[in-house]
Write an enzyme that holds these catalytic residues in place. Structure first.
Site, PDB file in Angstrom:
ATOM      1  N   SER A 143     144.543  14.110  79.496  1.00 51.62           N
ATOM      2  CA  SER A 143     144.234  15.169  79.090  1.00 51.62           C
ATOM      3  C   SER A 143     143.576  16.087  79.958  1.00 51.62           C
ATOM      4  O   SER A 143     143.275  15.530  80.979  1.00 51.62           O
ATOM      5  CB  SER A 143     143.294  14.800  78.064  1.00 51.62           C
ATOM      6  OG  SER A 143     142.442  15.949  77.711  1.00 51.62           O
ATOM      7  N   TYR A 157     135.207  10.768  76.513  1.00 51.20           N
ATOM      8  CA  TYR A 157     136.524  10.825  76.478  1.00 51.20           C
ATOM      9  C   TYR A 157     137.360  11.399  77.619  1.00 51.20           C
ATOM     10  O   TYR A 157     138.203  11.172  78.394  1.00 51.20           O
ATOM     11  CB  TYR A 157     136.957  11.973  75.208  1.00 51.20           C
ATOM     12  CG  TYR A 157     138.444  12.288  75.108  1.00 51.20           C
ATOM     13  CD1 TYR A 157     139.019  11.432  74.333  1.00 51.20           C
ATOM     14  CD2 TYR A 157     138.886  13.470  75.674  1.00 51.20           C
ATOM     15  CE1 TYR A 157     140.688  12.025  74.235  1.00 51.20           C
ATOM     16  CE2 TYR A 157     140.084  14.038  75.704  1.00 51.20           C
ATOM     17  CZ  TYR A 157     140.712  13.037  74.690  1.00 51.20           C
ATOM     18  OH  TYR A 157     142.277  13.777  74.718  1.00 51.20           O
TER      19      TYR A 157
HETATM   20  P1  NAP Z   1     146.281  11.894  66.317  1.00 53.66           P
HETATM   21  O1  NAP Z   1     147.028  13.002  65.674  1.00 53.66           O
HETATM   22  O2  NAP Z   1     144.986  11.698  66.082  1.00 53.66           O
HETATM   23  O3  NAP Z   1     147.178  10.343  66.476  1.00 53.66           O
HETATM   24  C1  NAP Z   1     146.822   9.361  67.245  1.00 53.66           C
HETATM   25  C2  NAP Z   1     147.639   8.211  66.955  1.00 53.66           C
HETATM   26  O4  NAP Z   1     147.139   7.293  67.570  1.00 53.66           O
HETATM   27  C3  NAP Z   1     147.867   7.861  65.635  1.00 53.66           C
HETATM   28  O5  NAP Z   1     149.593   7.311  65.353  1.00 53.66           O
HETATM   29  C4  NAP Z   1     146.955   6.643  65.362  1.00 53.66           C
HETATM   30  O6  NAP Z   1     147.722   5.663  64.545  1.00 53.66           O
HETATM   31  C5  NAP Z   1     147.103   5.961  66.762  1.00 53.66           C
HETATM   32  N1  NAP Z   1     145.898   5.172  67.123  1.00 53.66           N
HETATM   33  C6  NAP Z   1     144.740   5.285  67.082  1.00 53.66           C
HETATM   34  N2  NAP Z   1     144.030   4.422  67.709  1.00 53.66           N
HETATM   35  C7  NAP Z   1     145.032   3.498  67.742  1.00 53.66           C
HETATM   36  C8  NAP Z   1     144.671   2.098  68.531  1.00 53.66           C
HETATM   37  N3  NAP Z   1     143.648   1.606  68.785  1.00 53.66           N
HETATM   38  N4  NAP Z   1     145.654   1.351  68.450  1.00 53.66           N
HETATM   39  C9  NAP Z   1     146.872   1.770  68.224  1.00 53.66           C
HETATM   40  N5  NAP Z   1     147.203   3.243  67.639  1.00 53.66           N
HETATM   41  C10 NAP Z   1     146.148   3.926  67.598  1.00 53.66           C
HETATM   42  O7  NAP Z   1     146.129  12.249  68.168  1.00 53.66           O
HETATM   43  P2  NAP Z   1     147.038  13.233  68.918  1.00 53.66           P
HETATM   44  O8  NAP Z   1     146.360  14.279  69.046  1.00 53.66           O
HETATM   45  O9  NAP Z   1     148.502  13.157  68.663  1.00 53.66           O
HETATM   46  O10 NAP Z   1     146.749  12.527  70.527  1.00 53.66           O
HETATM   47  C11 NAP Z   1     147.718  11.745  70.981  1.00 53.66           C
HETATM   48  C12 NAP Z   1     147.070  11.381  72.496  1.00 53.66           C
HETATM   49  O11 NAP Z   1     147.260  12.701  73.048  1.00 53.66           O
HETATM   50  C13 NAP Z   1     145.753  11.010  72.632  1.00 53.66           C
HETATM   51  O12 NAP Z   1     145.691  10.022  73.777  1.00 53.66           O
HETATM   52  C14 NAP Z   1     145.025  12.097  72.816  1.00 53.66           C
HETATM   53  O13 NAP Z   1     143.849  11.686  73.547  1.00 53.66           O
HETATM   54  C15 NAP Z   1     145.905  13.015  73.653  1.00 53.66           C
HETATM   55  N6  NAP Z   1     145.679  14.278  73.695  1.00 53.66           N
HETATM   56  C16 NAP Z   1     145.594  15.253  72.550  1.00 53.66           C
HETATM   57  C17 NAP Z   1     145.069  16.380  72.896  1.00 53.66           C
HETATM   58  C18 NAP Z   1     144.982  17.328  71.661  1.00 53.66           C
HETATM   59  O14 NAP Z   1     144.472  18.501  71.788  1.00 53.66           O
HETATM   60  N7  NAP Z   1     145.342  16.825  70.539  1.00 53.66           N
HETATM   61  C19 NAP Z   1     144.784  16.981  73.999  1.00 53.66           C
HETATM   62  C20 NAP Z   1     144.734  16.014  74.841  1.00 53.66           C
HETATM   63  C21 NAP Z   1     145.170  14.780  75.163  1.00 53.66           C
HETATM   64  P3  NAP Z   1     147.182   5.547  63.017  1.00 53.66           P
HETATM   65  O15 NAP Z   1     147.916   6.818  62.362  1.00 53.66           O
HETATM   66  O16 NAP Z   1     147.578   4.273  62.234  1.00 53.66           O
HETATM   67  O17 NAP Z   1     145.775   6.095  62.802  1.00 53.66           O
END
Ligand code: NAP
Length: 248
Positions: A143, A157
């Site tokens: 991130s 985070y």
């Molecule tokens: P999201 O929409 O909340 O989706 C999270 C995903 O991770 C879901 O499939 C969830 O499964 C799974 N998950 C959570 N905890 C887990 C665990 N302990 N073991 C296995 N799976 C797990 O998140 P996102 O925004 O797509 O984020 C994905 C990545 O991008 C993360 O690493 C986040 O830090 C990074 N990121 C996101 C942003 C942003 O603005 N969105 C910005 C920078 C970085 P379930 O559906 O079963 O809960």
């Protein structure tokens, strides 16, 4: 481009889901890992199969070593892994460090750091040539918070993502001679459900207005960068931290 078999952690929703669908459009076989949301994971599997690609889902908590080992073992039934996207991650409600509990810090670092290291280890064990693997590409999801530090909100985070950047740099050097490239994307404000989980569903849309491009990113835009790093088109990239931030 040759067909690949890829495992994506956290692929039931958000960025991981977008990677799964884009990979399927390229004909790649996709293993969907998730934590709790079996219905959402099955929907991704069904969509991948509708696109003509193979897919299975495997539940598992990346913070648990036994789960991670099982997920990678079951994943190999679909074929030798060519790519792994270490994407699963969490955030928590905004707080200053002085107010953060041990439980919050523990879970943040267990999922985002320990989970990424365990997944990277299992990926390396399957993919490196000295253990009989075919080589391949690992992409970690960091991130841009790793750079900003996210003071008064998500300093835990941000630190966890700093560890991802360091893991990417070090592992790229370890695995380059083994035929495995290791890169990371550093998204900015991406409109997914992760913000609702932190109690701010409109955060990306609100803050995105202040970015140079004047909007948040969408999961598909991050997926494009991840797919490029997984593919042979990025064959001379390793140890790269690729920002996908709309200019922040
Ligand atoms: P999201 O929409 O909340 O989706 C999270 C995903 O991770 C879901 O499939 C969830 O499964 C799974 N998950 C959570 N905890 C887990 C665990 N302990 N073991 C296995 N799976 C797990 O998140 P996102 O925004 O797509 O984020 C994905 C990545 O991008 C993360 O690493 C986040 O830090 C990074 N990121 C996101 C942003 C942003 O603005 N969105 C910005 C920078 C970085 P379930 O559906 O079963 O809960």
């Amino acid at each position: 481009m040759t067909a690949k078999t890829i495992l994506i952690t956290g692929a039931s929703r958000g960025i991981g889901r977008a990677v799964a669908i884009l990979a399927a459009q390229k004909g790649w076989s996709v293993i969907v890992n998730y934590l709790h949301n079996d219905v959402a994971a099955q929907r991704v599997v069904d969509m991948v199969r509708t696109l003509g690609a193979k897919s299975i889902k495997i539940q598992g908590d990346v913070a648990r070593e036994d789960d991670v080992i099982r997920v990678f073992r079951e994943a190999s039934t679909l074929g030798p892994l060519d790519g792994v996207v270490i994407n699963a991650g969490i955030v928590a409600p905004p707080l200053a460090l002085v107010d953060m509990t041990l439980e919050r810090l523990q879970r943040m670092f267990d999922v985002n750091v320990l989970g990424a290291y365990l997944c990277a280890r299992e990926a390396a064990r399957q993919m490196i040539k000295s253990r009989g693997g075919n080589g391949g590409s690992i992409v970690l999801v960091s991130s841009i918070a790793a750079v900003s530090g996210s003071p008064n909100e998500f300093i835990d985070y941000a630190g966890s993502k700093g560890a991802i950047d360091t893991l990417t740099k070090g592992l790229a050097k370890e695995l380059g001679p083994q035929g495995v490239r290791v890169n990371a994307v550093r998204p900015g404000l991406i409109d997914t459900e992760i913000h609702a989980n932190a109690g701010q569903p409109d955060r990306a849309r609100r803050r995105g207005l202040n970015t140079p491009l004047g909007r948040p990113g969408c999961a598909e835009e991050v997926a494009e960068a991840i797919i490029w790093l997984l593919s042979d088109l990025s064959s001379y990239n390793t140890g790269t931290l690729l920002d996908v931030t709309g200019g922040v």
